[in-house]
Design a protein around this motif. Structure first.
Motif, PDB file in Angstrom:
ATOM      1  N   MET A  96      70.176 -17.078  18.802  1.00  0.00           N
ATOM      2  CA  MET A  96      69.001 -17.651  18.149  1.00  0.00           C
ATOM      3  C   MET A  96      68.176 -16.514  17.547  1.00  0.00           C
ATOM      4  SD  MET A  96      67.872 -20.713  20.684  1.00  0.00           S
ATOM      5  CE  MET A  96      66.678 -21.269  19.502  1.00  0.00           C
ATOM      6  N   GLN A  97      67.334 -16.871  16.602  1.00  0.00           N
ATOM      7  CA  GLN A  97      66.490 -15.865  15.978  1.00  0.00           C
ATOM      8  C   GLN A  97      65.053 -16.078  16.424  1.00  0.00           C
ATOM      9  OE1 GLN A  97      66.296 -15.850  11.621  1.00  0.00           O
ATOM     10  NE2 GLN A  97      67.218 -13.833  11.711  1.00  0.00           N
ATOM     11  N   LEU A  98      64.438 -14.996  16.904  1.00  0.00           N
ATOM     12  CA  LEU A  98      63.035 -15.041  17.295  1.00  0.00           C
ATOM     13  C   LEU A  98      62.197 -14.611  16.098  1.00  0.00           C
ATOM     14  CD1 LEU A  98      63.476 -13.141  20.671  1.00  0.00           C
ATOM     15  CD2 LEU A  98      63.423 -15.612  20.333  1.00  0.00           C
ATOM     16  N   ALA A  99      60.939 -15.026  16.079  1.00  0.00           N
ATOM     17  CA  ALA A  99      60.044 -14.623  14.996  1.00  0.00           C
ATOM     18  C   ALA A  99      58.747 -14.127  15.629  1.00  0.00           C
ATOM     19  CB  ALA A  99      59.783 -15.795  14.060  1.00  0.00           C
ATOM     20  N   LEU A 100      58.510 -12.832  15.520  1.00  0.00           N
ATOM     21  CA  LEU A 100      57.345 -12.204  16.142  1.00  0.00           C
ATOM     22  C   LEU A 100      56.271 -11.961  15.090  1.00  0.00           C
ATOM     23  CD1 LEU A 100      56.417 -11.062  18.902  1.00  0.00           C
ATOM     24  CD2 LEU A 100      57.287  -8.852  18.147  1.00  0.00           C
ATOM     25  N   ALA A 101      55.023 -12.305  15.415  1.00  0.00           N
ATOM     26  CA  ALA A 101      53.916 -12.224  14.457  1.00  0.00           C
ATOM     27  C   ALA A 101      53.231 -10.861  14.445  1.00  0.00           C
ATOM     28  CB  ALA A 101      52.901 -13.321  14.752  1.00  0.00           C
ATOM     29  N   MET A 102      53.872  -9.845  14.957  1.00  0.00           N
ATOM     30  CA  MET A 102      53.317  -8.494  14.911  1.00  0.00           C
ATOM     31  C   MET A 102      54.449  -7.504  14.695  1.00  0.00           C
ATOM     32  SD  MET A 102      52.388  -7.990  18.917  1.00  0.00           S
ATOM     33  CE  MET A 102      52.192  -9.704  19.311  1.00  0.00           C
ATOM     34  N   SER A 103      54.106  -6.320  14.226  1.00  0.00           N
ATOM     35  CA  SER A 103      55.118  -5.322  13.897  1.00  0.00           C
ATOM     36  C   SER A 103      55.152  -4.155  14.879  1.00  0.00           C
ATOM     37  CB  SER A 103      54.866  -4.793  12.486  1.00  0.00           C
ATOM     38  OG  SER A 103      53.526  -4.363  12.365  1.00  0.00           O
ATOM     39  N   ARG A 104      54.245  -4.164  15.847  1.00  0.00           N
ATOM     40  CA  ARG A 104      54.207  -3.150  16.906  1.00  0.00           C
ATOM     41  C   ARG A 104      53.854  -3.865  18.197  1.00  0.00           C
ATOM     42  NH1 ARG A 104      52.409   2.418  14.568  1.00  0.00           N
ATOM     43  NH2 ARG A 104      52.718   2.051  12.363  1.00  0.00           N
ATOM     44  N   SER A 105      54.453  -3.418  19.291  1.00  0.00           N
ATOM     45  CA  SER A 105      54.115  -4.010  20.589  1.00  0.00           C
ATOM     46  C   SER A 105      54.641  -3.137  21.713  1.00  0.00           C
ATOM     47  CB  SER A 105      54.686  -5.426  20.720  1.00  0.00           C
ATOM     48  OG  SER A 105      56.082  -5.383  20.875  1.00  0.00           O
ATOM     49  N   ILE A 106      54.131  -3.418  22.900  1.00  0.00           N
ATOM     50  CA  ILE A 106      54.684  -2.834  24.125  1.00  0.00           C
ATOM     51  C   ILE A 106      55.734  -3.842  24.596  1.00  0.00           C
ATOM     52  CG2 ILE A 106      54.210  -2.167  26.523  1.00  0.00           C
ATOM     53  CD1 ILE A 106      52.804  -0.310  24.555  1.00  0.00           C
ATOM     54  N   GLY A 107      56.931  -3.375  24.865  1.00  0.00           N
ATOM     55  CA  GLY A 107      57.997  -4.298  25.251  1.00  0.00           C
ATOM     56  C   GLY A 107      58.691  -4.832  24.008  1.00  0.00           C
ATOM     57  N   ASP A 108      59.047  -6.119  24.031  1.00  0.00           N
ATOM     58  CA  ASP A 108      59.778  -6.740  22.917  1.00  0.00           C
ATOM     59  C   ASP A 108      60.969  -5.879  22.521  1.00  0.00           C
ATOM     60  OD1 ASP A 108      58.298  -9.186  22.457  1.00  0.00           O
ATOM     61  OD2 ASP A 108      56.673  -7.912  21.709  1.00  0.00           O
ATOM     62  N   PHE A 109      61.775  -5.489  23.507  1.00  0.00           N
ATOM     63  CA  PHE A 109      62.852  -4.537  23.283  1.00  0.00           C
ATOM     64  C   PHE A 109      63.918  -5.044  22.323  1.00  0.00           C
ATOM     65  CE2 PHE A 109      60.853  -3.061  27.143  1.00  0.00           C
ATOM     66  CZ  PHE A 109      60.683  -1.733  26.832  1.00  0.00           C
ATOM     67  N   ASP A 110      64.102  -6.357  22.232  1.00  0.00           N
ATOM     68  CA  ASP A 110      65.063  -6.893  21.273  1.00  0.00           C
ATOM     69  C   ASP A 110      64.660  -6.541  19.849  1.00  0.00           C
ATOM     70  OD1 ASP A 110      66.424  -7.989  23.396  1.00  0.00           O
ATOM     71  OD2 ASP A 110      65.610 -10.006  23.129  1.00  0.00           O
ATOM     72  N   GLY A 111      63.368  -6.362  19.614  1.00  0.00           N
ATOM     73  CA  GLY A 111      62.872  -6.066  18.275  1.00  0.00           C
ATOM     74  C   GLY A 111      62.996  -4.615  17.867  1.00  0.00           C
ATOM     75  N   LYS A 112      63.297  -3.740  18.799  1.00  0.00           N
ATOM     76  CA  LYS A 112      63.387  -2.310  18.464  1.00  0.00           C
ATOM     77  C   LYS A 112      64.490  -2.053  17.432  1.00  0.00           C
ATOM     78  CE  LYS A 112      60.358  -1.089  21.694  1.00  0.00           C
ATOM     79  NZ  LYS A 112      59.011  -1.508  21.488  1.00  0.00           N
ATOM     80  N   VAL A 113      65.575  -2.849  17.472  1.00  0.00           N
ATOM     81  CA  VAL A 113      66.691  -2.641  16.540  1.00  0.00           C
ATOM     82  C   VAL A 113      66.336  -3.017  15.104  1.00  0.00           C
ATOM     83  CG1 VAL A 113      68.464  -2.905  18.319  1.00  0.00           C
ATOM     84  CG2 VAL A 113      67.724  -4.901  17.008  1.00  0.00           C
ATOM     85  N   VAL A 114      65.244  -3.763  14.910  1.00  0.00           N
ATOM     86  CA  VAL A 114      64.834  -4.146  13.553  1.00  0.00           C
ATOM     87  C   VAL A 114      63.495  -3.517  13.170  1.00  0.00           C
ATOM     88  CG1 VAL A 114      66.183  -6.271  13.466  1.00  0.00           C
ATOM     89  CG2 VAL A 114      63.851  -6.335  14.365  1.00  0.00           C
ATOM     90  N   GLY A 115      63.134  -2.402  13.815  1.00  0.00           N
ATOM     91  CA  GLY A 115      61.977  -1.634  13.387  1.00  0.00           C
ATOM     92  C   GLY A 115      60.682  -1.875  14.126  1.00  0.00           C
ATOM     93  N   LEU A 116      60.690  -2.702  15.150  1.00  0.00           N
ATOM     94  CA  LEU A 116      59.490  -2.895  15.961  1.00  0.00           C
ATOM     95  C   LEU A 116      59.272  -1.614  16.766  1.00  0.00           C
ATOM     96  CD1 LEU A 116      57.582  -5.338  16.569  1.00  0.00           C
ATOM     97  CD2 LEU A 116      58.886  -5.624  18.660  1.00  0.00           C
TER      98      LEU A 116
END
Length: 157
Positions: free
Chosen positions: A128-148
């Motif tokens: 599934m695809q998640l959609a995060l409303a911010m571009s920086r965060s603590i955690g959200d490790f799945d997003g690190k591969v797409v530039g978070l």
């Protein structure tokens, strides 16, 4: 003599900014859940002397510096941090360079006052695809591969 003071002052500012950034990165690296979401974080640091306050923010939290006028009983917002949103030019460029995708609603392209928000699409392990409303965060490790990232924006006020 004043030139030396300004150089020392700028070096102190840079050092505080570096320490704040490193602290956020260490917190992110030691976040215990690893992959189960994330959070925003805001910090204000006053070194105990002078008039400067150092603000570090990651995510879409709002940090305010407010001045209170005792004689009028009124408060005034004198500084507000930037919220880390995926549609901001520098954030979008970093995400797209990492192979990520940013969704920007049409209403946001028309007006910054839009109630809608941009999002970073993040692939998840279950397909599934998640959609995060911010571009920086603590955690959200799945997003690190797409530039978070977890490096904060540090402002000095």
């Amino acid at each position: 003599q004043q030139g030396n003071f300004l150089t020392i002052d700028a070096q102190f500012d840079d050092k505080i900014a570096q320490v704040l950034k490193q602290t956020f990165l260490v917190v992110d690296g030691n976040e215990p859940v690893k992959g189960e979401g994330g959070c925003t974080a805001s910090t204000a640091f006053y070194p105990g002397f002078g008039t400067k306050v150092y603000l570090a923010n990651v995510g879409d939290s709002t940090t305010l510096i407010v001045r209170y006028n005792k004689s009028t009983g009124k408060s005034t917002i004198v500084h507000q941090n930037r919220k880390d949103k995926p549609h901001l030019d520098d954030e979008r460029q970093r995400i797209e360079k990492a192979g990520g995708q940013v969704y920007i609603p049409t209403s946001l392209l028309i007006s910054d006052e839009s109630k809608e928000t941009s999002r970073v699409y993040i692939p998840s392990a279950n397909g599934m695809q998640l959609a995060l409303a911010m571009s920086r965060s603590i955690g959200d490790f799945d997003g690190k591969v797409v530039g978070l990232i977890s490096e904060p924006i540090v402002s000095i006020w």
